[in-house]
Design an enzyme around this catalytic site. Structure first.
Site, mmCIF file in Angstrom:
data_model
loop_
_atom_site.group_PDB
_atom_site.id
_atom_site.type_symbol
_atom_site.label_atom_id
_atom_site.label_comp_id
_atom_site.label_asym_id
_atom_site.label_seq_id
_atom_site.Cartn_x
_atom_site.Cartn_y
_atom_site.Cartn_z
ATOM 1 C CE LYS A 1 -4.539 0.761 0.263
ATOM 2 N NZ LYS A 1 -5.267 0.257 -0.161
ATOM 3 N N GLY B 1 -18.488 7.202 -2.417
ATOM 4 C CA GLY B 1 -16.844 7.577 -3.411
ATOM 5 C C GLY B 1 -17.531 6.570 -4.670
ATOM 6 C CB ALA C 1 -16.290 1.731 -2.357
#
Ligand code: GLU
Length: 411
Positions: free
Chosen positions: A102, A216, A218
């Site tokens: 990440k 957002g 998702a």
């Protein structure tokens, strides 16, 4: 709050079932590599500003590391480490050949102009380019990063290497080698997980009320997909607040409103806070924002029977136990939001062989992977008489540790 403490607690819980020795525990609790860089970016007013950014590659036993890049003011190394660990688990849960990574920049992207955002994105990839690449570590979008940002990063990387490498990064615009279906794949995967739950527990969309925290990429797509399947979307929220209407929202109109106004607030219904939304009377709760939303402080107040975790880390380890005791069934993040990275994997495969699939092919393949992963996790959880998060960790860590053993990294 130090999010990585949650990761350590989760590993300790699974250790009670899997009985890790010291060496294994060390390997699971420490990233393979972490890089923190200081980026200097020229702002529109001529001043140079500095931003701290990180890339963590947690585990690469099962393949090159994979995971998004987050632009957010609350990014910190502990959060990036946690998200990288969860990526390793997630890729193993759905059985795609990646490890976990990440990245994140400590910045509020809403305060930057388009040109500043571009400079910062390019500066980040310039700083981390020695450790990323199509066979090393493949970034992607995450919170507040977009296909345009992926395009700038790809371009910067290709300028450095002097070659085309579309497989460097996923979540790209279609014209630069993106995949059909990638834009909404996180939600699509979560919707398949919810469908499997509905089959298992026998509920039907028409009488199922859904509350979604976060609007957002998702959350918005989840609302759109579930509305199309006749679920009733009774509450939504974003960083500015939330709205609630027991009779359900007109989702296409809501999406149009959000795109025009930048928020769902003011669209209609009663105004609520993000905290209220979690505790609403509903059947399915979809946390699709940030981590640590359901904690020991509010877990007891959750009224939903089912949770689909589209966000990463929305439920703390303490809250997990409370919810499980209350009989709430949660599709954990490492399963429920794995559709995003799964279609990222498809994008990378298409890039590597330079041959592109139809949207139907993408979604059929995604569906197969999600259905299989759901049943594998569900069976693991049942076999071990535990909840789905432990079930998915057992499944994933068995796979990761087997790969480490085969490589000779564990005795
Ligand atoms: N950021 C997404 C996640 O947390 C997607 C990562 C990817 O596509 O590599 O799963």
């Amino acid at each position: 709050m130090d999010v990585f403490k949650n990761v350590e607690k989760q590993i300790n819980k699974v250790s009670k079932i899997m009985d890790f020795d010291e060496e294994t525990e060390f390997l699971l609790k420490n990233p393979k590599r972490q890089l923190t860089v200081n980026l200097s970016t020229r702002m529109d007013d001529g001043q140079v500003k500095h931003f701290v950014a990180h890339r963590v590659q947690f585990n690469d036993a099962r393949g090159p590391t994979k995971g998004g890049i987050r632009f957010h003011q609350n990014v910190n190394i502990s959060e990036v480490k946690s998200l990288a660990f969860w990526m390793a688990v997630k890729c193993a849960v759905v059985g795609i050949p990646y490890g976990g990574a990440k990245g994140g920049i400590e910045v509020n992207p809403k305060e930057l102009s388009e040109t500043e955002l571009e400079s910062l994105s390019r500066a980040f990839i310039k700083a981390i380019h020695p450790i990323v690449g199509p066979t090393k570590d493949i970034p992607a979008p995450d919170v507040y990063t977009t296909p345009q940002i992926m395009a700038w990063m790809l371009d910067e990387y290709e300028k450095i290497t002097g070659e085309h490498h579309p497989g460097l990064i996923t979540g790209k615009p279609l014209e630069l080698g993106g995949s059909l279906g990638r834009g909404y794949s996180t939600a699509q995967g979560g919707a398949y997980v919810l469908r499997e739950m509905s089959k298992e527990f026998g509920f039907v969309p028409e009488s199922t009320k859904v509350a979604i925290q976060g609007f957002g990429n998702a959350g918005l797509n989840m609302a759109r997909i579930l509305d199309g399947w006749n679920y009733k979307i009774i509450a939504v929220s974003d960083s500015k607040g939330g709205i609630y209407d027991e009779s359900g929202f007109d989702v296409p109109a809501l999406i149009k409103y959000k795109k025009e106004k930048g928020t769902v607030v003011g669209f209609g219904g009663d105004e609520i806070t993000n905290e209220n939304l979690l505790e609403l009377e509903c059947d399915v709760l979809v946390p699709a924002a940030l981590e640590n939303q359901i904690t020991e402080d509010n877990a007891e107040n959750i009224k939903a029977k089912y949770i689909v975790e589209l966000a990463n880390g929305p439920i703390t380890p303490e809250a997990d136990e409370i919810l499980h005791k209350k009989g709430v069934f949660s599709g954990p993040d490492v399963l429920a939001n794995a559709g995003g990275v799964t279609v990222s994997y498809f994008e990378w495969v298409q890039n590597l062989y330079g041959y592109y699939w139809t949207e139907e092919e993408v979604n059929e393949r995604l569906e197969k992977i999600m259905v299989k992963a759901f049943s594998e996790v569900y069976n693991k959880a049942k076999e071990n008489n535990t909840h789905m998060r432990n079930g998915s960790y057992i499944l994933a860590l068995e796979r990761i540790l087997t790969a480490e053993k085969l490589r000779g990294n564990l005795s």
